[in-house]
Design an enzyme around this catalytic site. Structure first.
Site, short mmCIF file in Angstrom:
data_model
loop_
_atom_site.label_atom_id
_atom_site.label_comp_id
_atom_site.label_asym_id
_atom_site.label_seq_id
_atom_site.Cartn_x
_atom_site.Cartn_y
_atom_site.Cartn_z
NE ARG A 1 24.73 15.87 1.63
CZ ARG A 1 24.47 14.82 2.36
NH1 ARG A 1 23.63 14.91 3.36
NH2 ARG A 1 25.03 13.68 2.08
CB ILE B 1 23.02 8.05 5.68
CG1 ILE B 1 21.60 8.09 5.11
CG2 ILE B 1 23.00 8.16 7.20
CD1 ILE B 1 20.85 9.37 5.30
CG PHE C 1 -9.96 -9.97 11.53
CD1 PHE C 1 -8.75 -10.44 12.04
CD2 PHE C 1 -10.09 -9.88 10.14
CE1 PHE C 1 -7.71 -10.80 11.20
CE2 PHE C 1 -9.05 -10.23 9.30
CZ PHE C 1 -7.86 -10.69 9.83
CD GLN C 2 -7.22 -7.08 8.51
OE1 GLN C 2 -8.09 -6.88 7.68
NE2 GLN C 2 -5.99 -7.45 8.16
CD GLU D 1 -1.67 -2.37 1.73
OE1 GLU D 1 -0.46 -2.59 1.96
OE2 GLU D 1 -2.57 -3.21 1.93
#
Ligand SMILES: CC(=O)OP(=O)(O)O
Length: 623
Positions: free
Chosen positions: A276, A491, A132-133, A70
């Site tokens: 940057r 990073i 449920f859910q 999703e």
């Protein structure tokens, strides 16, 4: 009691063509279609089956794109909106299907992209029983969405979706509609959707600048010695007019991340992006400017760049709530960017040729020559520049680029040559790794006849690589280029800039070509620049035949020149350029004592410092 919510069992093979009634979920899709949407992304779940039923009924008019996560669907809907200006639509079922959407929805919110998210919910009779859910979804979406509603009756579903689309456009953000699954099956009167009448977004009235405001800005320009434009996506298709204004007033242009291509990269006064991902010229010229005119620009690095330089600041923005967001205002003009530029052109007279403008152009030309020199080399092991050389060689003049987060943002900015004919999509403010594949899906679905490049690092790609299956399933002829160096290199550079050991940034190398082939996508691996021409020729052959292709380019972890480390100060009435020592604390560059040494470290022997260029162009050194 067939049409009541207390007995919402669907009839088999519903066509939506009942006399005067239609399933609420079909009515909802007809509203979305009426707004000009022809595809939506999602993954089914039990709580969303009434809409899946409607998608089957409406399949001739609404294309369901089955993504494999999703998050990819939400990022693709955001990218649709960024590329087309039209609302993007995504969905997820209750619980994990809903939570998985969040990254893409925040990406849409941050980049002002109108997106509608449809969320499944358990049948209303099961709500609030910890079914449920089931969970209370609205509080979770309250922050990301400008509008979030739980549908309370089947009859209101088409109205709420219509309202949500209007809110998404109005706020240029996210609207969420949570739909109890049973409601979608209920037959409702068909006039509830047929009365919907979308408004043409182009007709939205935009704020105009007054003569007085424009004259005040022109006075500030006259008083300035080193004015600079900083231009964002708000300029839209008015780049040519801004170029005219730049020449007329002798003001160089810098751009934000999302505005790449809106001003032709080959315009001599376009210095590119700041900070940057910047060109050396953009950072240097911005650092010495005494007047910045920001036009339709949002800039996440304002605290690092705007607030550290003592210039006067004019902000032109279509959104009155944004004034002063990035810098205290000397002048705010509440206006559409294009209309502001139009009026500036009408009310200004030609400026005298400016030595500052000429120096800015020369600085950019010097930088460009440096980049060209790096592009022209042959490398083994492969370095990143030659990949861009090959892309530029085979790219159509209206190619679309989806660039994932990381070093490729810097490198694309520097090496891709774009014009307003191109399109480019990035996750600018939220900077979501994994946005490259979804951006490419959106580009190819929205513009099926155009060439689409997707460029991603190995870290970003491996977060969403399952959706190569989606490229294959829908025969989307995307050219995927994965720059893999087993390092989160962006990073790594950040860790290099502060005193710390490298931590957590090295990732396992993968055979991405083999992975792609496993998903049915043809692919090659390249390790030297001499391998590139054949790889790109194959990419052209395969994509021109309508199939996706992947190039796994094994590159070194070399860092491109970090021009943001350069500093300019006035000393005794003259400009002095140095390398900011705080950046170099933990790496080999600590010995560097001059900008010339810094340039040489990055193979830039021919680069000139800005004071040198100022001297060559007799730019006055007064404050
Ligand atoms: C996020 C990041 O560091 O990506 P790359 O390795 O592509 O620079």
């Amino acid at each position: 009691m067939q049409n009541t919510v207390s007995n919402p069992v669907p009839e088999k093979n519903q066509t939506g063509a009942g006399v005067g009634t239609v399933p609420a979920s079909v009515a909802m899709l007809k509203v979305i279609e009426a707004w000009g949407v022809d595809h939506m992304y999602g993954y089914p779940g039990g709580s969303f089956n009434s809409t899946m039923n409607a998608l089957d009924i409406e399949k001739e008019r609404m294309r369901y794109i089955q993504i494999r996560h999703e998050q990819v669907g939400a990022l693709a809907a955001a990218a649709d909106a960024k590329l087309t200006g039209k609302i993007g639509v995504t969905f997820g079922s209750a619980g994990p299907g809903a939570t998985n959407l969040l990254t893409g929805l925040y990406d849409a919110r941050e980049d002002h992209a109108p997106v509608l998210a449809l969320i499944g919910q358990v049948p209303h009779t099961n709500m609030n029983y910890n079914y449920f859910q089931e969970f209370d979804e609205n509080p979770m979406f309250a922050d990301v969405a400008a509008y979030a509603r739980l549908v309370m009756t089947p009859e209101s579903l088409p109205y709420i979706v219509d309202k949500a689309i209007r809110e998404a456009y109005k706020h240029r953000g996210v609207a969420v509609v949570v739909i109890p699954n049973d409601f979608g099956y209920v037959q409702i009167p068909d006039e509830l959707y047929s009365s919907v009448s979308p408004t043409d977004q182009k007709d939205r009235p935009l704020p105009q600048p007054t003569d007085l405001e424009v004259d005040a800005v022109l006075e500030m320009v006259k008083a300035a010695k080193r004015p600079v434009f900083h231009v964002g996506r708000g300029i839209r298709d008015n780049g040519a007019k801004l170029v005219e204004l730049s020449k007329k007033l002798q003001i160089p242009i810098t751009v934000t991340g999302q505005a790449k291509g809106l001003i032709p990269d080959d315009y001599e006064g376009n210095l590119g992006m700041l900070n940057r991902a910047s060109s050396k010229a953009a950072d240097e010229i911005f650092a010495v400017s005494d007047l910045v005119i920001a036009i339709g620009a949002d800039f996440p690095f304002a605290n690092a760049i705007y607030r550290t330089h003592p210039f006067k600041f004019v902000q032109v923005d279509v959104d009155e709530a944004q004034f002063g967001r990035h810098h205290y205002l000397d002048k705010g003009v509440w206006s559409d960017a294009g209309d502001f530029v139009d009026k500036m052109l009408v009310r200004s007279t030609d400026a005298e040729p400016s030595s500052f403008f000429q120096a800015a152009v020369a600085d950019m030309q010097n930088w460009q020559a440096y980049l060209d020199h790096l592009l022209d080399r042959e490398t083994s092991p492969l370095e990143f520049e030659q990949i861009y050389r090959e892309i530029n060689k085979i790219a159509n003049d209206d190619a679309i680029y989806s660039i994932d987060v990381g070093d490729n943002i810097i490198n694309s900015f520097r090496y891709l040559k774009l014009t307003p004919k191109n399109k480019w999509v990035i996750s600018a403010l939220f900077a979501s790794m994994g946005s490259g594949v979804p951006g490419a899906l959106a580009a190819q679905l929205s513009f099926p006849d155009r060439q689409v490049f997707h460029i991603a690092g190995d870290g970003a790609f491996s977060m969403v690589m399952q959706d190569l299956i989606t490229e294959k399933k829908y025969d989307l002829p995307i050219i995927n280029i994965i720059t893999s160096n087993a390092s989160l290199n962006f990073i790594k550079s950040e860790q290099d800039d502060i005193p710390m050991n490298h931590s957590g940034i090295f990732i396992e190398d993968q055979d991405f070509a083999m992975i792609a082939r496993g998903m049915g996508v043809e692919a090659v691996t390249v390790r030297a620049s001499s391998d590139l021409p054949a790889a790109f020729a194959k990419a052209l052959e395969v994509t021109q035949a309508g199939r996706p292709f992947l190039i796994d380019a094994k590159i070194t972890d070399k860092r491109g020149i970090p021009v943001e480390e350069l500093e300019l100060k006035q000393q005794d009435g003259t400009w002095v350029e140095t390398v900011n020592p705080s950046y170099n604390a933990n790496r080999a560059l600590t010995h560097i004592s001059s900008v010339q040494e810094f340039f040489a470290e990055y193979d830039g022997g021919e680069l000139k410092s800005l004071p040198e260029i100022f001297a060559e162009h007799n730019v006055p050194t007064d404050k």
